[in-house]
Scaffold this motif. Structure first.
Motif, mmCIF file in Angstrom:
data_model
loop_
_atom_site.group_PDB
_atom_site.id
_atom_site.type_symbol
_atom_site.label_atom_id
_atom_site.label_comp_id
_atom_site.label_asym_id
_atom_site.label_seq_id
_atom_site.Cartn_x
_atom_site.Cartn_y
_atom_site.Cartn_z
ATOM 1 N N ASN A 1 -61.121 -14.525 -65.303
ATOM 2 C CA ASN A 1 -59.801 -14.085 -64.892
ATOM 3 C C ASN A 1 -58.851 -15.277 -64.865
ATOM 4 N N LEU A 2 -57.640 -15.066 -65.363
ATOM 5 C CA LEU A 2 -56.625 -16.113 -65.382
ATOM 6 C C LEU A 2 -55.411 -15.635 -64.597
ATOM 7 N N ILE A 3 -54.913 -16.481 -63.721
ATOM 8 C CA ILE A 3 -53.742 -16.107 -62.936
ATOM 9 C C ILE A 3 -52.517 -16.854 -63.444
ATOM 10 N N LYS A 4 -51.411 -16.143 -63.574
ATOM 11 C CA LYS A 4 -50.171 -16.767 -64.040
ATOM 12 C C LYS A 4 -49.235 -17.089 -62.881
ATOM 13 N N ALA A 5 -49.151 -16.188 -61.904
ATOM 14 C CA ALA A 5 -48.203 -16.419 -60.815
ATOM 15 C C ALA A 5 -48.527 -15.530 -59.627
ATOM 16 N N ILE A 6 -48.090 -15.976 -58.459
ATOM 17 C CA ILE A 6 -48.057 -15.137 -57.257
ATOM 18 C C ILE A 6 -46.605 -15.078 -56.815
ATOM 19 N N TYR A 7 -46.089 -13.877 -56.684
ATOM 20 C CA TYR A 7 -44.645 -13.679 -56.497
ATOM 21 C C TYR A 7 -44.367 -12.796 -55.287
ATOM 22 N N ASN A 8 -43.386 -13.195 -54.497
ATOM 23 C CA ASN A 8 -42.977 -12.434 -53.321
ATOM 24 C C ASN A 8 -41.608 -11.794 -53.523
ATOM 25 N N MET A 9 -41.456 -10.589 -53.008
ATOM 26 C CA MET A 9 -40.147 -9.983 -52.895
ATOM 27 C C MET A 9 -40.105 -9.178 -51.602
ATOM 28 N N ILE A 10 -38.938 -8.796 -51.199
ATOM 29 C CA ILE A 10 -38.755 -8.069 -49.950
ATOM 30 C C ILE A 10 -38.552 -6.584 -50.249
ATOM 31 N N ALA A 11 -39.317 -5.736 -49.568
ATOM 32 C CA ALA A 11 -39.114 -4.288 -49.638
ATOM 33 C C ALA A 11 -38.248 -3.883 -48.444
ATOM 34 N N VAL A 12 -37.175 -3.161 -48.712
ATOM 35 C CA VAL A 12 -36.226 -2.755 -47.676
ATOM 36 C C VAL A 12 -36.188 -1.231 -47.602
ATOM 37 N N LYS A 13 -36.380 -0.693 -46.422
ATOM 38 C CA LYS A 13 -36.309 0.762 -46.235
ATOM 39 C C LYS A 13 -34.871 1.126 -45.883
ATOM 40 N N ASN A 14 -34.279 1.942 -46.714
ATOM 41 C CA ASN A 14 -32.896 2.377 -46.507
ATOM 42 C C ASN A 14 -32.865 3.900 -46.551
ATOM 43 N N GLY A 15 -32.814 4.527 -45.357
ATOM 44 C CA GLY A 15 -32.920 5.980 -45.292
ATOM 45 C C GLY A 15 -34.327 6.392 -45.670
ATOM 46 N N ASP A 16 -34.433 7.262 -46.663
ATOM 47 C CA ASP A 16 -35.758 7.706 -47.105
ATOM 48 C C ASP A 16 -36.184 7.028 -48.403
ATOM 49 N N LYS A 17 -35.507 5.943 -48.758
ATOM 50 C CA LYS A 17 -35.817 5.245 -50.010
ATOM 51 C C LYS A 17 -36.195 3.790 -49.749
ATOM 52 N N ILE A 18 -36.920 3.223 -50.735
ATOM 53 C CA ILE A 18 -37.300 1.818 -50.708
ATOM 54 C C ILE A 18 -36.539 1.092 -51.812
ATOM 55 N N PHE A 19 -35.982 -0.067 -51.450
ATOM 56 C CA PHE A 19 -35.336 -0.940 -52.425
ATOM 57 C C PHE A 19 -35.940 -2.336 -52.289
ATOM 58 N N PHE A 20 -35.951 -3.066 -53.393
ATOM 59 C CA PHE A 20 -36.475 -4.423 -53.364
ATOM 60 C C PHE A 20 -35.332 -5.429 -53.355
ATOM 61 N N SER A 21 -35.642 -6.622 -52.882
ATOM 62 C CA SER A 21 -34.633 -7.672 -52.752
ATOM 63 C C SER A 21 -35.269 -9.037 -52.990
ATOM 64 N N LYS A 22 -34.437 -10.024 -53.379
ATOM 65 C CA LYS A 22 -34.930 -11.380 -53.596
ATOM 66 C C LYS A 22 -35.473 -11.969 -52.300
ATOM 67 N N TYR A 23 -36.379 -12.914 -52.464
ATOM 68 C CA TYR A 23 -37.083 -13.521 -51.338
ATOM 69 C C TYR A 23 -36.287 -14.651 -50.683
ATOM 70 N N ILE A 24 -35.267 -15.157 -51.364
ATOM 71 C CA ILE A 24 -34.634 -16.409 -50.955
ATOM 72 C C ILE A 24 -34.007 -16.342 -49.561
ATOM 73 N N ASP A 25 -33.395 -15.223 -49.200
ATOM 74 C CA ASP A 25 -32.773 -15.129 -47.872
ATOM 75 C C ASP A 25 -33.822 -15.161 -46.765
#
Length: 366
Positions: free
Chosen positions: A117-141
């Protein structure tokens, strides 16, 4: 932040659970798949990874970052295939806010020939719950939530807790910005400067726990869309990347060769200024009389002299200086605007394979 020693655990997880209906190769058993918030995140994540549709991302991110998830566009491709590195969900981690969680992805491929197995990257992002939906956002903040913020004229500095804030470097940067605005004949604009101590910390701001380039150099950084500079030079001074903010605004078609050249002309490269770089280039040309600059117009070629002088960058910077001295900056700007290839641009200044080396050496007095 998770360290690279967590990678062994990731590799064990790789084939544990397949989710064929989504573009998620596997999900770690550490993820609570009975949690309703996590269930929504997994479903939305699969749909986003499958389509990379911006509708799954916070609209506010596009206003601040233009392309908020560009770092993972094409990340699945590699020398072993276009879709070699498949996303695996490592963790969904609670934050101090009930409606936000950290989503941690690993991009892993299996090499059938080596059975590894070869790994290229481990990446984080933020999941935000807005009402009944999920949106993603950059990790920097989230990553900079406890950083100090300093406002200096048109620059907003975000200062890593790992470093000391230098007013001397701030003043030096303000002086250079004044010079650049005069040279490019444009007004100053807001600049958002993230000041870190190393490229490793830079990549962490961009969301990566692991990326192969985060350990490749001891200094460096990025100029991002919408006037963002992320510096890994342990400094509040990074004119090279700030030049890229000017060129991206004024000359969106500029060839990378000239873009890096004019940035090096004003800001040097890495920890060293342009004059230091030209001394090294003269020494390099003296020691390598057969070097052909025309064969090295790829500015991203990792060709260094004494581990510090990036030869294509410095050659381009010297050519920019030479062109300005002979033709004036407006003529150089016209080349920046037209978007032609490097070879076509050089013809404008009567430079070709036949004479570029002799003209370069003559200008440098080598």
């Amino acid at each position: 932040m998770l360290k690279v020693n967590f990678l062994c655990f990731v590799l064990i997880l790789f084939f544990q659970l397949s989710h064929a209906q989504f573009k998620i190769k596997s999900i770690s058993p550490t993820v609570d798949q009975q949690d309703s918030f996590n269930i929504q995140i997994i479903k939305t994540l699969g749909e986003f990874l499958e389509t990379q549709n911006p509708k799954f991302w916070l609209e506010s991110d596009f206003k601040r970052f233009k392309s908020p998830y560009y770092e993972i566009i094409g990340i699945e491709s590699g020398k072993l295939g276009d879709k070699f590195y498949q996303p695996s969900l490592m963790e969904i981690i609670p934050t101090h806010e009930e409606d936000k969680r950290i989503v941690k992805l690993a991009f892993i491929g299996y090499n059938k020939d080596t059975k590894s197995n070869l790994i290229k990257a481990i990446y984080n992002m933020i999941a935000v719950k807005n009402g009944d939906k999920i949106f993603f956002s950059k990790y920097i903040d989230y990553a900079t939530r406890n950083w100090k913020i300093k406002n200096e004229d048109n620059i907003t500095y975000h200062i890593s807790p790992s470093k000391n804030y230098s007013l001397e470097e701030v003043e030096k940067q303000k002086t250079d910005i004044k010079l650049l605005s005069e040279f490019f004949d444009t007004e100053r604009f807001p600049i958002f400067y993230y000041s870190t101590v190393s490229p490793e910390e830079v990549f962490k701001l961009k969301g990566f726990d692991y990326h192969p380039m985060m350990f490749a150099d001891k200094s460096g950084g990025f100029a991002e869309d919408y006037n963002i500079v992320i510096s890994g030079n342990n400094s509040e001074y990074y004119t090279h990347e700030i030049v890229h903010l000017y060129t991206s605004k004024l000359f969106p078609k500029i060839d990378p060769f000239f873009d890096e050249g004019i940035a090096t002309y004003f800001g040097g490269s890495g920890k060293f200024g342009y004059q230091w770089q030209t001394v090294k280039l003269k020494k390099f040309l003296t020691e390598n009389p057969d070097f052909d600059a025309f064969e090295h117009l790829d500015v991203y070629e990792r060709l260094y002299f004494e581990k510090e002088a990036p030869i294509p960058y410095v050659v381009s910077a010297v050519l920019c200086e030479m062109i300005i001295s002979k033709f004036g900056k407006e003529k150089l700007f016209s080349v920046f605007k037209n978007g032609n290839s490097v070879e076509e641009c050089l013809k404008t200044f009567n430079l070709s394979k036949n004479n570029i080396n002799s003209e370069l050496r003559k200008f440098l007095k080598v």
